[in-house]
Enzyme design. Sequence first.
Site, PDB file in Angstrom:
ATOM      1  N   GLY A 182     -13.634  28.015 -17.818  1.00 13.62           N
ATOM      2  CA  GLY A 182     -12.207  27.765 -17.657  1.00 13.62           C
ATOM      3  C   GLY A 182     -11.742  26.620 -18.526  1.00 13.62           C
ATOM      4  N   GLU A 221       5.970  27.395  -8.725  1.00 11.28           N
ATOM      5  CA  GLU A 221       5.650  28.656  -9.381  1.00 11.28           C
ATOM      6  C   GLU A 221       6.848  29.607  -9.330  1.00 11.28           C
ATOM      7  OE1 GLU A 221       2.842  29.194 -10.916  1.00 11.28           O
ATOM      8  OE2 GLU A 221       1.714  27.445 -10.224  1.00 11.28           O
ATOM      9  N   ASP A 246      -1.062  26.764   0.837  1.00 11.57           N
ATOM     10  CA  ASP A 246      -1.868  25.890  -0.026  1.00 11.57           C
ATOM     11  C   ASP A 246      -2.354  24.680   0.769  1.00 11.57           C
ATOM     12  OD1 ASP A 246      -2.617  24.751  -2.838  1.00 11.57           O
ATOM     13  OD2 ASP A 246      -1.378  23.192  -1.952  1.00 11.57           O
ATOM     14  N   LYS A 249      -6.410  23.410   1.971  1.00 10.73           N
ATOM     15  CA  LYS A 249      -6.927  22.057   1.764  1.00 10.73           C
ATOM     16  C   LYS A 249      -7.267  21.385   3.093  1.00 10.73           C
ATOM     17  CE  LYS A 249      -4.155  21.597  -2.446  1.00 10.73           C
ATOM     18  NZ  LYS A 249      -2.932  21.005  -3.040  1.00 10.73           N
TER      19      LYS A 249
END
EC number: 1.1.1.3
Length: 438
Positions: free
Chosen positions: A11, A191, A202, A206
């Site tokens: 990546g 986004e 999200d 986490k």
Amino acid sequence: MSKPLKIGLAGLGTVGASVVRLLDTHATSLSARCGRPLQLVAVTARSRKDRGIKLDGVRWVDDPVKLATDPEIDVFVELMGGEGDPAKAAVEAALKAGKAVVTANKAMLARHGVAQAKAAEASNVQLAFEAAVAGGIPIVKTLRESLVGNEFSRVYGILNGTCNYILTRMELEGLSFGDCLKDAQRLGYAEADPTFDIEGHDTAQKLAILASLAFGVAVDPEAVYVEGISSIAPEDLRAADELGYRVKLLGVAVKTEQGIEQRVHPTMVPKTSAIAQVMGVTNAVAIDVDAAKEIILVGPGAGGMATASSVISDLADIARGTHVPPFGLPSSQLKPSAKLPMQHHEGGYYIRLLAVDKPGTAAAIAHHLAEEDISLESIVQRRPGSHGGDDPKSASASVPVILVTYATNEDAVRRALAAVVAAGVVAGTPQLIRIEKA
């Protein structure tokens, strides 16, 4: 000097390219601090386009899984993202082949972290993921290693910069949620499809990782109660300000008598608290422990260099030979996670109602709250249209009323509000925001 730690990197996006730059820029100091050089020997990416980074002498490998099992590398760095393949397949191949793994992939860890920890333990290699939560904030090592002499009671924080940016702009500029979201998308903070961020998912991924590190439970995002910020209106932020609070999207993991409560939702926190001062895209994590009391870490939750800094930290630990279970305990000792019903949650509540302007309305609201033993800390009745966000056309039909309760349980609040709605004394759906002591 000891032989170099040979790195394979998958990546080369913003974070991957930043890792390459840091390895090059700080090569001398990293070698001195780690006792051996950190050498990038091979990379893989979607394309071989020029990314403005030095890759002289570095091999290109087309297949991430082949790179993960390359006999010339000691550690595989996964920065491709996504909970499934190719990231998952490559990481699992690396672990099976006896390669240490460094990843920033919260989605993959949230879904497969326990199984991957077992694989790392079976091969006696490290699975490191400092960059997976809160970008450049060293929260993983803090929970897993630095506070090992403490018992945790609560871990909570601002874990999504997009949501914190939107709430900050809404508060400071009086923007609606929709207008602020459009601006955040234009500026690149949100986004094109912002659902994952603004609806709290999200943050939930986490938080599941942080809860595992703090409380020894298996990582499971399905055990997290989730609410997003799309229902927050400017009038809620104005009311919060007047009442001495600020609204933040928090991820909270707390030890209760019923178990480990994990929840993500908009929260009112006192304006005097440290967490309330964290504005814009910045992240923050607060930790309540018995010996060290409260610790707060604040910093960038995203960004190429900040996240790359955490990746380099993991590489340095591996180079030094630091070896700890990925989630602090051996995977076999992690307790199952359970989603606790929010009805059991206890705390204060902010409630905003549009009370129908007719005789008996106030008495009916008070009656149904009293039936559930809910005590009010404050009650504010607004004049319709007194703020720019209130609709003056509703003046003859309803009156905005704001209630703040003392500590109670969610089940009681929900029952009381259902009864108030059924009595026909309010218009629309009541707004409910939990209050967190901070």
